[in-house]
Design a protein around this motif. Structure first.
Motif, PDB file in Angstrom:
ATOM      1  N   UNK A 138      58.671 -35.711 -10.970  1.00  0.00           N
ATOM      2  CA  UNK A 138      59.977 -35.449 -10.356  1.00  0.00           C
ATOM      3  C   UNK A 138      59.891 -34.314  -9.343  1.00  0.00           C
ATOM      4  N   UNK A 139      59.247 -33.225  -9.736  1.00  0.00           N
ATOM      5  CA  UNK A 139      59.159 -32.063  -8.838  1.00  0.00           C
ATOM      6  C   UNK A 139      58.105 -32.276  -7.748  1.00  0.00           C
ATOM      7  N   UNK A 140      57.000 -32.904  -8.102  1.00  0.00           N
ATOM      8  CA  UNK A 140      55.958 -33.154  -7.103  1.00  0.00           C
ATOM      9  C   UNK A 140      56.473 -34.110  -6.032  1.00  0.00           C
ATOM     10  N   UNK A 141      57.176 -35.132  -6.466  1.00  0.00           N
ATOM     11  CA  UNK A 141      57.696 -36.133  -5.529  1.00  0.00           C
ATOM     12  C   UNK A 141      58.710 -35.516  -4.574  1.00  0.00           C
ATOM     13  N   UNK A 142      59.364 -34.441  -5.028  1.00  0.00           N
ATOM     14  CA  UNK A 142      60.381 -33.804  -4.206  1.00  0.00           C
ATOM     15  C   UNK A 142      59.859 -33.284  -2.886  1.00  0.00           C
ATOM     16  N   UNK A 143      58.571 -32.970  -2.814  1.00  0.00           N
ATOM     17  CA  UNK A 143      58.003 -32.422  -1.579  1.00  0.00           C
ATOM     18  C   UNK A 143      57.127 -33.407  -0.818  1.00  0.00           C
TER      19      UNK A 143
ATOM     20  N   UNK B  15      61.345 -45.491  -0.699  1.00  0.00           N
ATOM     21  CA  UNK B  15      62.769 -45.192  -0.769  1.00  0.00           C
ATOM     22  C   UNK B  15      63.625 -46.406  -1.120  1.00  0.00           C
ATOM     23  N   UNK B  16      64.755 -46.125  -1.781  1.00  0.00           N
ATOM     24  CA  UNK B  16      65.884 -47.054  -1.869  1.00  0.00           C
ATOM     25  C   UNK B  16      67.031 -46.332  -1.189  1.00  0.00           C
ATOM     26  N   UNK B  17      67.460 -46.852  -0.018  1.00  0.00           N
ATOM     27  CA  UNK B  17      68.416 -46.125   0.816  1.00  0.00           C
ATOM     28  C   UNK B  17      67.819 -44.758   1.156  1.00  0.00           C
ATOM     29  N   UNK B  18      68.477 -43.683   0.750  1.00  0.00           N
ATOM     30  CA  UNK B  18      67.940 -42.346   1.017  1.00  0.00           C
ATOM     31  C   UNK B  18      67.402 -41.676  -0.242  1.00  0.00           C
ATOM     32  N   UNK B  19      67.201 -42.471  -1.292  1.00  0.00           N
ATOM     33  CA  UNK B  19      66.730 -41.930  -2.567  1.00  0.00           C
ATOM     34  C   UNK B  19      65.257 -42.264  -2.759  1.00  0.00           C
TER      35      UNK B  19
ATOM     36  N   UNK C  31      60.365 -43.067  -6.704  1.00  0.00           N
ATOM     37  CA  UNK C  31      59.563 -42.463  -7.768  1.00  0.00           C
ATOM     38  C   UNK C  31      60.249 -41.259  -8.384  1.00  0.00           C
ATOM     39  N   UNK C  32      60.997 -40.515  -7.573  1.00  0.00           N
ATOM     40  CA  UNK C  32      61.701 -39.353  -8.115  1.00  0.00           C
ATOM     41  C   UNK C  32      62.835 -39.798  -9.037  1.00  0.00           C
ATOM     42  N   UNK C  33      63.521 -40.871  -8.649  1.00  0.00           N
ATOM     43  CA  UNK C  33      64.590 -41.411  -9.480  1.00  0.00           C
ATOM     44  C   UNK C  33      64.021 -41.944 -10.798  1.00  0.00           C
ATOM     45  N   UNK C  34      62.923 -42.706 -10.714  1.00  0.00           N
ATOM     46  CA  UNK C  34      62.300 -43.262 -11.915  1.00  0.00           C
ATOM     47  C   UNK C  34      61.774 -42.146 -12.810  1.00  0.00           C
ATOM     48  N   UNK C  35      61.158 -41.128 -12.180  1.00  0.00           N
ATOM     49  CA  UNK C  35      60.591 -40.015 -12.949  1.00  0.00           C
ATOM     50  C   UNK C  35      61.659 -39.271 -13.731  1.00  0.00           C
ATOM     51  N   UNK C  36      62.761 -38.962 -13.075  1.00  0.00           N
ATOM     52  CA  UNK C  36      63.846 -38.259 -13.749  1.00  0.00           C
ATOM     53  C   UNK C  36      64.442 -39.078 -14.880  1.00  0.00           C
TER      54      UNK C  36
END
Length: 465
Positions: A263-268, A274-278, A281-286
Motif C-alpha cells: 500500500x505504501x510502496x505503491x503510493x510512490x 489504474x482504474x480511473x484515477x485509482x 494495486x494500492x486499492x487491492x493492497x489496502x
C-alpha cells in the motif's frame, strides 16, 4: 513522508545528466558515496543474463531470477508440508498446477488493467507484463482446485504456500532492477537511483504523472523496498509458523503483511495500473490488509472459544502420512537389499537368499498381490459410489449421508459430520474457514494399509468426496 522527500528532491547537475544519458547500460546513485565510487560512476546492468551459445536465444535476468525464486520457494515449501500433515507426493500436482495458474493469472491481471496491453499478446511473456496479485489469485484458484481433487486441505496447503510467495517475490523483484522498472517518485535519499531508462520514462509520462516528477532527479527504488519487505515478511511467517492457531492463518498473515507494505510502496510508484484515477494495486493492497486483519481476529476468537483441530491431527491426514511413511520405508529397504546383492556379487559371496528376500517383498509376486488388492479396492470404491448415487437420486437423505461418511472414512476424502445413524460423536476435523469438507472421525483406524504398493494405490484413488 514520501511527499516530503519528493518535494525536497533536487535535480542533479548538468554534468551528471549528460553522464547518465551517455551510459544507457548503467545505473547511478548520485547521492551515495564519493565522486570516485562505483555508485557515482554507475553500476553496469543488462537485461540479458546470458545468450545460449550458437543461437540468438537470450535468457533475461527477470526470468532467471523468477525461476531461482520459484526453485527456492518449492524447496522450502516441500519441507514444510509434512509438519502440517500434507503428503508431498500428493501435493506435487497442486504445486505444478498452481505455478501454471500463477503465470496465467499474472498475465491476465496485467492485461486487464493496462490499456496499452492487448489480449492478442497474452502469451508473449518475453516482452514482460506480469502482475503479482494476478499471480497469487491464479495460483490459489488453479492450485486450490487440484489440491481438493487430491484429497488435501486447501487451508493447510496455502499456509505452506504463503512463505513461499514471499521468497519468490523477494528474489524476483530484483529482475525489475535489471529492467530499470518499478521505481517511484523523486527522492534525495542516498539510495535514490537514476538511469537513462528512468529519465526516458519520466519525460515521456511527465503529464500523466501530474508534472510533479522530474526526470533529472533520483527516484525511489521501489523494487528494493518491496524485496526487503518480502524478505522481512518471510522471516516473520517462518518464525511464527509453529505458533499458528488455525489452518489458513499464515496465508491471511501473508495477505495482511504484503498488503500493508505494498500500500505504501505503491503510493510512490510511477508505473502503476489504474482504474480511473485509482491505483489498482494500492486499492487491492489496502483491502487485503483490512480484510485479513478482520478475518484473523474472527477466526482466532472462534478457535479459542470452540477449540480447533488442525488438518494434521485428523485421521485423514494420519492415514495419508502413514501411507507415505510406509512407502518411503519400503523403498529404503528395497534399495538396501539391492545394494547388498550388488555387494555380494562383487565380493563373490552367495546372494541367493538376498534375491529370494527381494522377490518376496518387491518382486513379481509382490507386485501382483499389490495389483490384486488395488483392484479389490477400486471395485469396492465403485460399488460404494453407485450406492451413494442411488441414495441421492432416490432422495434417501440419511442413507446418502451415511454412505458418504463411510466413503470418506474408509476410502479417503473429507466427511461431513458423522450422521446420527452412524452412532458416533462429531469429534472429527472442523474448519473455521467455512469449508464444507470436514475431516473424518478420529475414532476409526479402518484406513490402515498393509503394503507400500497398496498404500500408494489407495492414496491415488482416495481423492473423491
Amino acid at each position: 513522508m514520501i511527499q516530503t522527500l519528493t518535494l525536497l528532491a533536487e535535480d542533479v547537475s548538468r554534468e551528471m545528466r549528460e553522464t547518465i544519458q551517455d551510459s544507457p547500460d548503467k545505473v547511478f546513485f548520485p547521492n551515495f558515496g564519493s565522486g570516485d565510487s562505483i555508485f557515482q560512476k554507475g553500476i553496469p546492468v543488462s537485461r540479458v543474463f546470458l545468450t545460449i551459445p550458437g543461437t540468438n536465444f537470450k535468457i533475461y535476468w527477470y526470468g532467471f531470477l523468477i525461476a531461482v525464486g520459484i526453485l527456492l520457494a518449492m524447496m522450502y515449501g516441500f519441507k514444510k508440508m509434512k509438519p502440517v500433515g500434507i503428503d508431498p507426493d500428493r501435493a506435487t500436482d497442486a504445486v505444478i498446477s498452481g505455478f501454471i495458474g500463477a503465470l496465467l493469472g499474472a498475465r491476465a491481471y496485467y492485461i486487464a488493467f493496462n490499456a496499452s496491453a492487448s489480449w492478442s499478446d497474452f502469451f508473449n511473456y518475453r516482452d514482460g507484463g506480469l502482475a503479482i496479485y494476478g499471480g497469487i489469485i491464479g495460483a490459489i484458484l488453479v492450485g486450490g482446485i487440484v489440491t481438493t481433487m487430491r484429497g488435501l486441505k486447501l487451508a493447510a496447503m496455502v499456509d505452506v504456500a504463503a512463505p513461499c510467495f514471499f521468497i519468490g517475490q523477494a528474489i524476483g523483484r530484483w529482475g525489475n532492477f535489471f529492467n530499470q522498472e518499478c521505481f517511484g517518485e523523486n527522492t534525495d535519499l542516498p539510495w535514490g537511483m537514476m538511469s537513462s531508462e528512468t529519465m526516458r520514462y519520466i519525460s515521456e509520462h511527465y503529464d500523466d504523472l501530474g508534472g510533479k516528477v522530474s526526470s533529472y532527479a533520483p527516484v525511489h527504488p521501489c523494487f528494493l523496498y518491496e524485496s526487503l519487505w518480502c524478505a522481512a515478511g518471510f522471516l516473520i511467517l517462518h518464525l511464527y509458523f509453529k505458533h499458528r492457531k488455525f489452518d489458513g492463518e499464515i496465508i491471511l498473515m501473508y495477505a495482511g503483511l504484503y498488503g500493508l507494505g505494498r500500500f505504501f510502496i505503491e503510493g510512490t510508484r510511477t508505473d502503476s495500473l489504474y482504474i480511473a484515477n485509482i491505483k489498482v494495486s494500492q486499492l487491492v493492497a489496502g483491502t487485503c490488509f483490512l480484510a485479513s486483519l478482520v478475518l484473523i481476529i474472527i477466526f482466532r476468537s472462534s478457535a479459542k472459544r470452540n477449540g480447533y483441530t488442525f488438518f494434521s491431527q485428523t485421521e485423514l491426514s494420519k492415514r495419508q502420512m502413514a501411507a507415505l511413511d510406509k512407502f518411503e520405508k519400503d523403498e529404503k529397504e528395497r534399495l538396501e537389499i539391492k545394494k547388498r546383492i550388488a555387494s555380494a556379487k562383487k565380493s563373490g559371496e552367495s546372494f541367493i537368499e538376498l534375491e529370494k528376500e527381494y522377490d518376496a517383498k518387491f518382486g513379481k509376486a509382490a507386485k501382483e498381490e499389490a495389483k490384486k488388492k488395488a483392484a479389490e479396492l477400486a471395485e469396492k470404491k465403485k460399488e460404494l459410489k453407485e450406492k451413494i448415487k442411488s441414495a441421492k437420486n432416490s432422495g434417501k437423505t440419511e442413507e446418502f449421508k451415511a454412505l458418504k461418511y463411510e466413503y470418506a472414512l474408509n476410502l479417503g476424502g473429507y466427511a461431513s459430520e458423522p450422521p446420527k445413524t452412524a452412532g458416533k460423536s462429531d469429534d472429527g476435523y472442523k474448519s473455521i474457514l467455512a469449508d464444507d469438507d470436514d475431516g473424518s472421525d478420529n475414532s476409526s483406524d479402518s484406513g490402515t494399509v498393509n503394503s507400500a504398493e497398496e498404500a500408494k494405490e489407495n492414496d491415488s484413488n482416495n481423492t473423491e468426496n
